[in-house]
Design an enzyme around this catalytic site. Structure first.
Site, PDB file in Angstrom:
ATOM      1  N   CYS A  63      27.783 104.652 106.542  1.00  0.00           N
ATOM      2  CA  CYS A  63      28.792 105.115 107.493  1.00  0.00           C
ATOM      3  C   CYS A  63      29.090 103.937 108.398  1.00  0.00           C
ATOM      4  O   CYS A  63      28.158 103.285 108.892  1.00  0.00           O
ATOM      5  CB  CYS A  63      28.294 106.308 108.306  1.00  0.00           C
ATOM      6  N   THR A  64      30.373 103.665 108.606  1.00  0.00           N
ATOM      7  CA  THR A  64      30.740 102.453 109.334  1.00  0.00           C
ATOM      8  C   THR A  64      30.436 102.541 110.826  1.00  0.00           C
ATOM      9  O   THR A  64      30.515 101.539 111.535  1.00  0.00           O
ATOM     10  CB  THR A  64      32.225 102.125 109.120  1.00  0.00           C
ATOM     11  N   HIS A  65      30.078 103.727 111.325  1.00  0.00           N
ATOM     12  CA  HIS A  65      29.599 103.851 112.707  1.00  0.00           C
ATOM     13  C   HIS A  65      28.176 103.311 112.872  1.00  0.00           C
ATOM     14  O   HIS A  65      27.814 102.795 113.930  1.00  0.00           O
ATOM     15  CB  HIS A  65      29.574 105.323 113.147  1.00  0.00           C
TER      16      HIS A  65
ATOM     17  N   THR B 175      33.478 108.377 103.973  1.00  0.00           N
ATOM     18  CA  THR B 175      33.843 109.732 103.581  1.00  0.00           C
ATOM     19  C   THR B 175      35.158 109.732 102.819  1.00  0.00           C
ATOM     20  O   THR B 175      35.288 110.390 101.780  1.00  0.00           O
ATOM     21  CB  THR B 175      33.940 110.641 104.816  1.00  0.00           C
TER      22      THR B 175
ATOM     23  N   TYR C  36      35.716 113.102 109.797  1.00  0.00           N
ATOM     24  CA  TYR C  36      36.025 113.628 108.468  1.00  0.00           C
ATOM     25  C   TYR C  36      34.793 114.208 107.770  1.00  0.00           C
ATOM     26  O   TYR C  36      34.920 114.946 106.803  1.00  0.00           O
ATOM     27  CB  TYR C  36      36.569 112.500 107.587  1.00  0.00           C
TER      28      TYR C  36
ATOM     29  N   GLU D 236      30.118 107.981 119.213  1.00  0.00           N
ATOM     30  CA  GLU D 236      31.470 108.080 119.768  1.00  0.00           C
ATOM     31  C   GLU D 236      31.466 108.530 121.230  1.00  0.00           C
ATOM     32  O   GLU D 236      32.451 108.332 121.938  1.00  0.00           O
ATOM     33  CB  GLU D 236      32.331 109.007 118.904  1.00  0.00           C
TER      34      GLU D 236
ATOM     35  N   CYS E  66      36.167 103.610 105.411  1.00  0.00           N
ATOM     36  CA  CYS E  66      35.581 104.906 105.765  1.00  0.00           C
ATOM     37  C   CYS E  66      34.850 105.420 104.543  1.00  0.00           C
ATOM     38  O   CYS E  66      35.457 105.578 103.476  1.00  0.00           O
ATOM     39  CB  CYS E  66      36.689 105.880 106.184  1.00  0.00           C
TER      40      CYS E  66
ATOM     41  N   ASP F 210      40.508 104.116 108.853  1.00  0.00           N
ATOM     42  CA  ASP F 210      39.268 104.868 109.066  1.00  0.00           C
ATOM     43  C   ASP F 210      39.618 106.182 109.753  1.00  0.00           C
ATOM     44  O   ASP F 210      40.674 106.309 110.388  1.00  0.00           O
ATOM     45  CB  ASP F 210      38.279 104.085 109.928  1.00  0.00           C
ATOM     46  N   SER F 211      38.741 107.137 109.634  1.00  0.00           N
ATOM     47  CA  SER F 211      38.956 108.427 110.289  1.00  0.00           C
ATOM     48  C   SER F 211      38.888 108.300 111.807  1.00  0.00           C
ATOM     49  O   SER F 211      39.321 109.206 112.521  1.00  0.00           O
ATOM     50  CB  SER F 211      37.919 109.452 109.809  1.00  0.00           C
TER      51      SER F 211
END
Length: 272
Positions: free
Chosen positions: A193-195, A76, A43, A159, A74, A11-12
């Site tokens: 989005c994995t976040h 993206t 990313y 984040e 990810c 992942d980024s």
């Protein structure tokens, strides 16, 4: 080596840990190496060529670590780099290696979560602008109408561990309302989005009860289990000692401090 190779998960940054969590829960016996490219994240706003370059470098690093199978956890990278890596780089340089993404597995099952056949997709600018989900979903289910919404503030909020604070509510409500304003018949919202699964408690309060809010972790884990069943030649190469190793291109101490939020337990990483 036969029976020794770990599964690589890339992942980024941190978000792929939410997917890794689901994979590790469902397939705990395998060995894994997780790589977060935190030094160059996010990313989402990078150009196509830059994302492809960064992703390929990280995939090749995981190959050098012994991985025969790498999951791009990810959205993206899956949207902007996966196809080129699969069609150009693997046949030319790594014909015995495999790289999989998170978009196709989700698109293949999205019809199970919608009755109205109107689906919302929330992601980074890079994922939304790529049109990857729209194209993949319509490839499998042309009757499904896809509405997209980019959410550029969500990753920074998460984040910086501000996503559950009251100050995040404006941006959560803003993007959700912008999506719902596109159609009153949306009954499934995909968090592309994995976040974004970390926002689930607040998203459940914003979206009406009849809307399915869908995270990708379990879907990707199910898809990986199915893939390994269908490809015994890959599965036979994988180590099954239950080992998990974490690496970052950024500062390991900073990675470790944040990563537990995404993975659900404390971990210790090394430098890429």
């Amino acid at each position: 080596m036969q029976g020794k190779a770990p599964i690589g998960i890339f992942d980024s940054g941190y978000g792929g840990l939410t997917v890794f969590r689901s994979i590790a829960d469902q397939l705990p016996e395998y060995n894994y190496i997780y790589l977060g490219d935190n030094a160059r994240s996010p990313y989402g706003d990078h150009a196509f060529d830059t994302i492809y370059k960064y992703t390929l470098e990280c995939v090749e690093w995981l190959f050098a670590k012994g991985c025969h199978l790498v999951i791009l956890a990810c959205n993206t990278a899956s949207a902007k780099a996966l196809r080129t890596i699969q069609q150009r780089d693997l046949p030319a340089k790594y014909p015995d290696r495999r790289v999989l993404g998170v978009i196709r597995p989700t698109a293949e099952v999205i019809d199970q979560y919608t009755t109205t056949k109107q689906v919302g997709v929330m992601g980074t600018r890079g994922t939304v602008n790529s049109q990857s989900y729209l194209l993949e979903i319509n490839k499998f289910f042309p009757e499904i109408q896809v509405y997209q919404q980019s959410c550029p503030m969500w990753v920074p909020l998460i984040e910086n561990n501000e996503h559950l604070e009251p100050g995040a509510d404006f941006f959560i409500n803003e993007y959700c309302n912008q999506l719902l304003n596109q159609s009153t018949d949306i009954d499934c919202v995909l968090l592309a989005c994995t976040h974004y699964p970390l926002l689930m408690p607040k998203l459940k309060k914003v979206f009406p009860d009849h809307i399915n809010v869908l995270a990708q972790g379990e879907i990707v884990a199910n898809s990986l289990a199915d893939y390994l069943t269908r490809h015994p030649e890959i599965e036979a190469k994988l180590g099954k000692q239950g080992e998990r190793h974490f690496y970052t291109s950024g500062d390991p101490a900073a990675f470790d401090a944040h990563a537990s939020i995404f993975f659900g337990e404390a971990l210790k990483s090394g430098k890429m």
